[in-house]
Design a protein around this motif. Structure first.
Motif, PDB file in Angstrom:
ATOM      1  N   THR A  53       0.837  -0.900   0.513  1.00 34.30           N
ATOM      2  CA  THR A  53       0.237   0.074  -0.345  1.00 34.30           C
ATOM      3  C   THR A  53       0.498   1.031  -0.325  1.00 34.30           C
ATOM      4  O   THR A  53       1.721   1.215   1.378  1.00 34.30           O
ATOM      5  N   ARG A  54       1.173   2.381  -1.513  1.00 34.46           N
ATOM      6  CA  ARG A  54       1.601   2.962  -1.374  1.00 34.46           C
ATOM      7  C   ARG A  54       0.874   4.615  -0.962  1.00 34.46           C
ATOM      8  O   ARG A  54      -0.277   4.155  -1.547  1.00 34.46           O
ATOM      9  N   LEU A 139      -1.225   5.755  -4.563  1.00 35.40           N
ATOM     10  CA  LEU A 139      -1.105   5.141  -5.250  1.00 35.40           C
ATOM     11  C   LEU A 139      -1.229   3.733  -5.948  1.00 35.40           C
ATOM     12  O   LEU A 139      -0.817   3.155  -7.253  1.00 35.40           O
ATOM     13  N   ASN A 140      -1.154   3.129  -4.273  1.00 35.23           N
ATOM     14  CA  ASN A 140      -1.512   1.543  -4.518  1.00 35.23           C
ATOM     15  C   ASN A 140      -2.291   1.080  -3.710  1.00 35.23           C
ATOM     16  O   ASN A 140      -1.919   1.731  -2.364  1.00 35.23           O
ATOM     17  N   HIS A 141      -3.077   0.585  -4.187  1.00 36.27           N
ATOM     18  CA  HIS A 141      -4.181  -0.290  -2.327  1.00 36.27           C
ATOM     19  C   HIS A 141      -3.829  -1.665  -2.076  1.00 36.27           C
ATOM     20  O   HIS A 141      -3.894  -2.666  -2.871  1.00 36.27           O
ATOM     21  N   ASP A 142      -3.893  -1.543  -0.888  1.00 36.73           N
ATOM     22  CA  ASP A 142      -3.276  -3.190  -0.431  1.00 36.73           C
ATOM     23  C   ASP A 142      -4.049  -3.667   1.045  1.00 36.73           C
ATOM     24  O   ASP A 142      -3.296  -4.152   1.557  1.00 36.73           O
ATOM     25  N   GLY A 143      -4.825  -2.854   0.681  1.00 38.90           N
ATOM     26  CA  GLY A 143      -4.779  -2.604   2.251  1.00 38.90           C
ATOM     27  C   GLY A 143      -4.959  -1.904   3.733  1.00 38.90           C
ATOM     28  O   GLY A 143      -3.669  -1.839   2.935  1.00 38.90           O
ATOM     29  N   ILE A 145      -5.793   1.366   4.235  1.00 39.22           N
ATOM     30  CA  ILE A 145      -5.677   2.408   4.023  1.00 39.22           C
ATOM     31  C   ILE A 145      -5.346   4.255   4.949  1.00 39.22           C
ATOM     32  O   ILE A 145      -5.360   4.898   4.728  1.00 39.22           O
ATOM     33  N   ILE A 146      -6.614   3.982   5.900  1.00 34.81           N
ATOM     34  CA  ILE A 146      -5.788   5.039   7.087  1.00 34.81           C
ATOM     35  C   ILE A 146      -4.624   4.573   7.737  1.00 34.81           C
ATOM     36  O   ILE A 146      -4.266   5.832   8.011  1.00 34.81           O
ATOM     37  N   ASP A 147      -4.066   3.379   8.143  1.00 39.11           N
ATOM     38  CA  ASP A 147      -2.212   3.876   9.155  1.00 39.11           C
ATOM     39  C   ASP A 147      -1.510   3.938   7.869  1.00 39.11           C
ATOM     40  O   ASP A 147      -0.612   5.308   8.717  1.00 39.11           O
ATOM     41  N   ALA A 148      -2.004   3.542   6.498  1.00 38.41           N
ATOM     42  CA  ALA A 148      -0.768   4.263   5.831  1.00 38.41           C
ATOM     43  C   ALA A 148      -1.290   6.030   4.978  1.00 38.41           C
ATOM     44  O   ALA A 148      -0.150   6.875   5.174  1.00 38.41           O
ATOM     45  N   GLU A 211      -5.758  -6.118   1.972  1.00 41.97           N
ATOM     46  CA  GLU A 211      -6.833  -6.142   0.951  1.00 41.97           C
ATOM     47  C   GLU A 211      -7.721  -7.083   1.092  1.00 41.97           C
ATOM     48  O   GLU A 211      -9.428  -7.385   1.332  1.00 41.97           O
ATOM     49  N   ARG A 212      -7.455  -8.568   1.224  1.00 47.14           N
ATOM     50  CA  ARG A 212      -8.302  -9.676   1.178  1.00 47.14           C
ATOM     51  C   ARG A 212      -8.768  -9.879   2.356  1.00 47.14           C
ATOM     52  O   ARG A 212      -9.967 -10.021   2.821  1.00 47.14           O
TER      53      ARG A 212
END
Length: 442
Positions: A53-54, A139-143, A145-148, A211-212
């Motif tokens: 996640t970016r 930029l990229n979603h892998d789960g 989001i709020i922490d990043a 994300e999964r």
């Protein structure tokens, strides 16, 4: 959002793995993904990577008029954007429920917690104040989001430098970075969000869900805390009932994770500041590992080619001789063969036409001895007739006996030839007797 639904097999697999205390990326239940921070060439620009996640964070400032009810305080504005570049499920130009919820959570975490001294942003009370705008782009979603996003926002604010100003009467003078050094923001503390995912009505707990895992979770608990173990905000979603012990356990885990992340942020800021002072290279291009850009680049190395032949001969002499391998032919059918043990050769299978020709050849071979027997019988009959009467001359029909015909036709012809010969011999004998009688009478 139009998310791609998970199949029942994937859902059952994920839940079964969580029950067995296993995760797809090999982490334990309380493990946090690796956090990586890189800074841009300008102040206030950074990229935070939480696993895959970016989030890109950019801080900007502007002199504006203050709010009427807060004339001596600056303005903080946060904006998070979810573009289709991060994931196909996000729609452009439309605020989804997830986006609204994330923006509100960021404002409560950073602005309502008073992490930035807004009074220091005042230039002229009631006239001019600084408006600080924090733009976050996924930029990229892998789960998670709020922490990043929370990490990217606080890192960008700590890294940002606003221009220096001075007030002369009613005039406000703004200085460029070349004239005066930019001024950092006054930050009291660094609140960081930590997310917890609950499964099967709170039975199982995971830190930093992917994300999964977010798709199959029953509820989510987000706790914002600083390194002093002060809870800045807390939010629960998903409609699950949590016990007091579960919340306390999550808060203890949050304190440990926030202390680690805060130390990582401070080290990254110190390293960037050190590089800028020394005049070294900095920016996103320098922060990317070299092996990703120069993956196909090889450094030049001197090679001595004087003793190549001698070295090659030594290697050949020391090497073991190759083992002799003889291929064994596999006979599929008479007249065909295949080298090696592989797929069955189709050449061995004769076609129907070839089989018929072979059968006809076998039948002809079987009939040849019978024909030879018939020819020998005919020759014996001819020899007997010669002995009976030497004066009889063979006709041209004897040449036909040499012709090879079918077995049935041969038998008929041989019988007809023998009967005609007997009739000719008897008629000739009777004719000779009559001639002798006439001569005797004369």
């Amino acid at each position: 959002m139009k998310e791609t639904p998970l199949s029942n097999c994937e859902r059952r697999f994920l839940l079964r793995a969580i029950e067995e205390r296993k995760r797809l990326d090999g982490r334990q239940s309380y493990d946090y993904r690796n956090v990586r921070i890189s800074f841009g060439a300008d102040y206030g620009c950074c990229i935070v990577e939480l696993g895959r996640t970016r989030v890109l964070g950019q801080v900007s400032c502007e002199l504006v008029s203050p709010k009427l009810n807060r004339a001596t305080e600056g303005i903080l504005f946060f904006n998070l954007e979810l573009s289709p570049m991060a994931a196909p499920a996000f729609e452009p130009g439309r605020q989804s429920d997830l986006l609204v919820k994330l923006n509100r959570l960021l404002e409560r975490c950073l602005r309502n917690s008073k992490c930035i001294d807004t009074e220091s942003l005042c230039v002229v009370a009631g006239v001019k104040v600084w408006q600080i705008r924090v733009d976050l782009h996924l930029l990229n979603h892998d789960g998670n989001i709020i922490d990043a996003a929370s990490i990217a926002a606080i890192v960008a604010l700590c890294h940002f430098r606003r221009p220096d100003v001075s007030v002369q009467g009613e005039e406000v003078i703004l200085y460029t970075p070349e004239e005066r050094d930019p001024v950092p923001l006054s930050i009291h503390h660094m609140p960081i969000c930590v997310s917890f995912a609950f499964f099967q009505q709170g039975t199982y707990l995971l830190v930093d869900p992917s994300e999964r895992e977010e798709r199959v979770m029953d509820g989510l608990l987000v706790i914002a805390m600083n390194k002093h173990r002060e809870i800045c905000t807390i939010q629960s979603s998903g409609g699950i009932m949590l016990l007091k012990d579960q919340v306390l356990r999550c808060s203890k885990i949050t304190g440990v994770k926030v202390a680690e992340i805060t130390e990582l942020i401070q080290k990254a800021l110190e390293n960037d500041q050190k590089v800028r002072k020394e005049g070294g290279k900095f920016g996103f291009a320098e922060s990317i590992p070299n092996q990703k850009i120069t993956a196909f680049k090889m450094e030049r190395a001197p090679v001595n080619t004087n003793d190549v032949e001698e070295q090659a001969e030594e290697i050949i002499t020391k090497a073991d001789p190759p083992s002799d391998v003889f291929a064994k032919p596999i006979l599929r059918m008479p007249g065909t063969a295949q080298i090696g043990e592989g797929i069955e050769n189709s050449w061995g299978d004769l076609e129907e036409s070839e089989r018929e020709e072979e059968e006809e050849g076998n039948s002809d071979d079987a009939t040849t001895p019978e024909g030879q027997k018939m020819e020998t019988e005919e020759i014996n009959i001819v020899s007997k007739t010669k002995k009976d009467d030497d004066t009889i001359e063979l006709s041209d029909s004897e040449e036909e006996e040499v012709v090879i015909l079918e077995p049935e036709e041969r038998e008929k012809k041989t019988r007809t030839h023998t009967s005609t010969k007997q009739e000719n011999s008897s008629s000739k004998k009777a004719f000779n007797k009559k001639r002798k009688k006439k001569r005797a009478t004369h």
